[in-house]
Design an enzyme around this catalytic site. Structure first.
Site, PDB file in Angstrom:
ATOM      1  N   ARG A  32       0.663  -0.856  -0.061  1.00  0.00           N
ATOM      2  CA  ARG A  32      -0.114  -0.093  -0.196  1.00  0.00           C
ATOM      3  C   ARG A  32       0.239   1.544  -0.532  1.00  0.00           C
ATOM      4  NH1 ARG A  32      -3.213   3.510   3.945  1.00  0.00           N
ATOM      5  NH2 ARG A  32      -5.512   3.738   2.789  1.00  0.00           N
ATOM      6  N   ILE A  58      -7.155   7.621  -1.306  1.00  0.00           N
ATOM      7  CA  ILE A  58      -7.399   6.224  -1.041  1.00  0.00           C
ATOM      8  C   ILE A  58      -8.126   5.587   0.066  1.00  0.00           C
ATOM      9  CG2 ILE A  58      -5.168   6.598  -0.070  1.00  0.00           C
ATOM     10  CD1 ILE A  58      -3.748   3.869  -1.533  1.00  0.00           C
ATOM     11  N   SER A  59      -8.815   4.753  -0.166  1.00  0.00           N
ATOM     12  CA  SER A  59      -9.778   3.894   0.752  1.00  0.00           C
ATOM     13  C   SER A  59      -8.940   3.303   2.217  1.00  0.00           C
ATOM     14  CB  SER A  59     -11.262   3.248   0.295  1.00  0.00           C
ATOM     15  OG  SER A  59     -11.815   3.241  -0.426  1.00  0.00           O
ATOM     16  N   GLN A  60      -9.828   3.041   3.392  1.00  0.00           N
ATOM     17  CA  GLN A  60      -9.446   2.824   4.801  1.00  0.00           C
ATOM     18  C   GLN A  60      -9.209   1.749   4.299  1.00  0.00           C
ATOM     19  OE1 GLN A  60     -12.634   3.065   7.575  1.00  0.00           O
ATOM     20  NE2 GLN A  60     -11.427   1.832   9.042  1.00  0.00           N
ATOM     21  N   PRO A  61      -8.328   0.835   4.710  1.00  0.00           N
ATOM     22  CA  PRO A  61      -7.900  -0.519   4.089  1.00  0.00           C
ATOM     23  C   PRO A  61      -9.041  -1.664   4.335  1.00  0.00           C
ATOM     24  CG  PRO A  61      -5.730   0.205   5.221  1.00  0.00           C
ATOM     25  CD  PRO A  61      -6.763   0.912   5.579  1.00  0.00           C
TER      26      PRO A  61
END
Ligand code: SAH
Length: 212
Positions: A32, A58-61
Site C-alpha cells: 500500500r 485512497i480508501s481505508q484498508p
C-alpha cells in the site's frame, strides 16, 4: 518495516471481522505504501483513508477489505469477471487482482487513470483492463460482470451497472447516499430480481458524471 506494519494491519483487520483468508492474503501481498503520496508513506499501513492527487482519497484498508469480502462472498468458482468504478490510486484494483484474473476498472480523472495504469504495470500486474471514462455507463462490451464494485457514492444506482450484472447471482457492492454518510449496500441479481442488503455506514467521495 513495511512488512511488520502490514502484518499488524492484517491482524487488526481479522479482529474487526475480515474473516476471508483470500482477502487477508491479498492485503498482505499488496504494498500500500506504493499507492499513497510520498508525504503519507509512513502512514500507509494505518487503518485510515488518505488523500491522493486530484482531491480524491485512497480508501481505508478495512473498507477495501470488507467490500472485497462481500463482493467475493459465495463466489467459489475461479476467476470471476469484476468491474471496478473509481480506479483512484489503483490500490483496490491491485487487491481485486489478487483474487481473480479478470479485472476491468474505470476512472473519470485522466491524471489518476494514467498514474494507476503506470504504477500497476510497474508492479507487474497483468490482465487489468483500464478505461478512462464515466463509470456510470459501465463497460457494455465486457458485460456481464460477476461482480461490480463502486468506490464512490451515489444517491441513485446507475441503471447501466444494474443491467451489466450477471443474471445468475451477480453481486454489486456500492455506497448509496447523497450526504456525507452513506449506506454500503450489496445488491444480488437473480434474473430480473435485485435483492439489497445494507452492510454498514461509510463515507466516500461522490460518484460524478462525465470526465476531467
Ligand atoms: N478505490 C480507490 C478509491 C478512489 S476515490 C482507491 O482506493 O484509491 C474514488 C474514485 O472514483 C476517484 O478517483 C474518482 O475520480 C472516481 N470517480 C468518481 N466518479 C466516477 C465515475 N463516474 N466514473 C469513474 N470514476 C469515478
Amino acid at each position: 518495516m513495511a512488512n511488520l506494519k502490514r502484518d499488524a494491519l492484517i491482524k487488526s483487520l481479522s479482529m474487526e471481522g475480515i474473516t476471508d483468508n483470500r482477502v487477508l492474503e491479498a492485503i498482505g501481498n499488496v504494498p500500500r505504501d506504493q499507492f499513497v503520496p510520498i508525504t503519507y508513506r509512513s502512514h500507509a499501513y494505518d487503518d485510515n483513508a488518505l488523500p491522493i492527487q486530484c482531491k480524491q482519497t485512497i480508501s481505508q484498508p478495512y473498507i477495501v477489505a470488507n467490500m472485497t469480502q462481500h463482493l467475493f462472498k459465495n463466489i467459489n468458482y475461479p476467476d470471476p469477471k469484476i468491474l471496478e468504478i473509481g480506479t483512484g490510486s489503483g490500490y483496490q484494483t491491485a487487491i481485486l487482482r489478487q483474487l481473480t484474473k479478470s479485472i476491468y476498472t474505470i476512472e473519470r480523472i485522466e491524471q489518476l487513470y494514467l498514474q494507476a495504469k503506470q504504477l500497476l504495470t510497474k508492479l507487474h500486474y497483468t490482465n487489468i483492463h483500464f478505461h478512462y471514462g464515466d463509470g456510470n455507463l459501465g463497460w457494455p462490451q465486457a458485460a456481464p460482470f460477476d461482480g461490480i464494485i463502486v468506490t464512490a457514492a451515489t444517491p441513485d444506482i446507475p441503471t447501466a451497472l444494474l443491467e451489466q450484472l450477471n443474471e445468475d447471482h451477480g453481486r454489486m457492492v456500492i455506497p448509496i447516499g447523497a450526504t456525507e454518510n452513506q449506506n454500503l449496500v450489496v445488491i444480488t441479481r437473480v434474473g430480473d430480481e435485485y435483492q439489497q442488503e445494507v452492510i454498514e455506514q461509510v463515507r466516500f467521495v461522490p460518484l460524478k458524471s462525465g470526465v476531467e
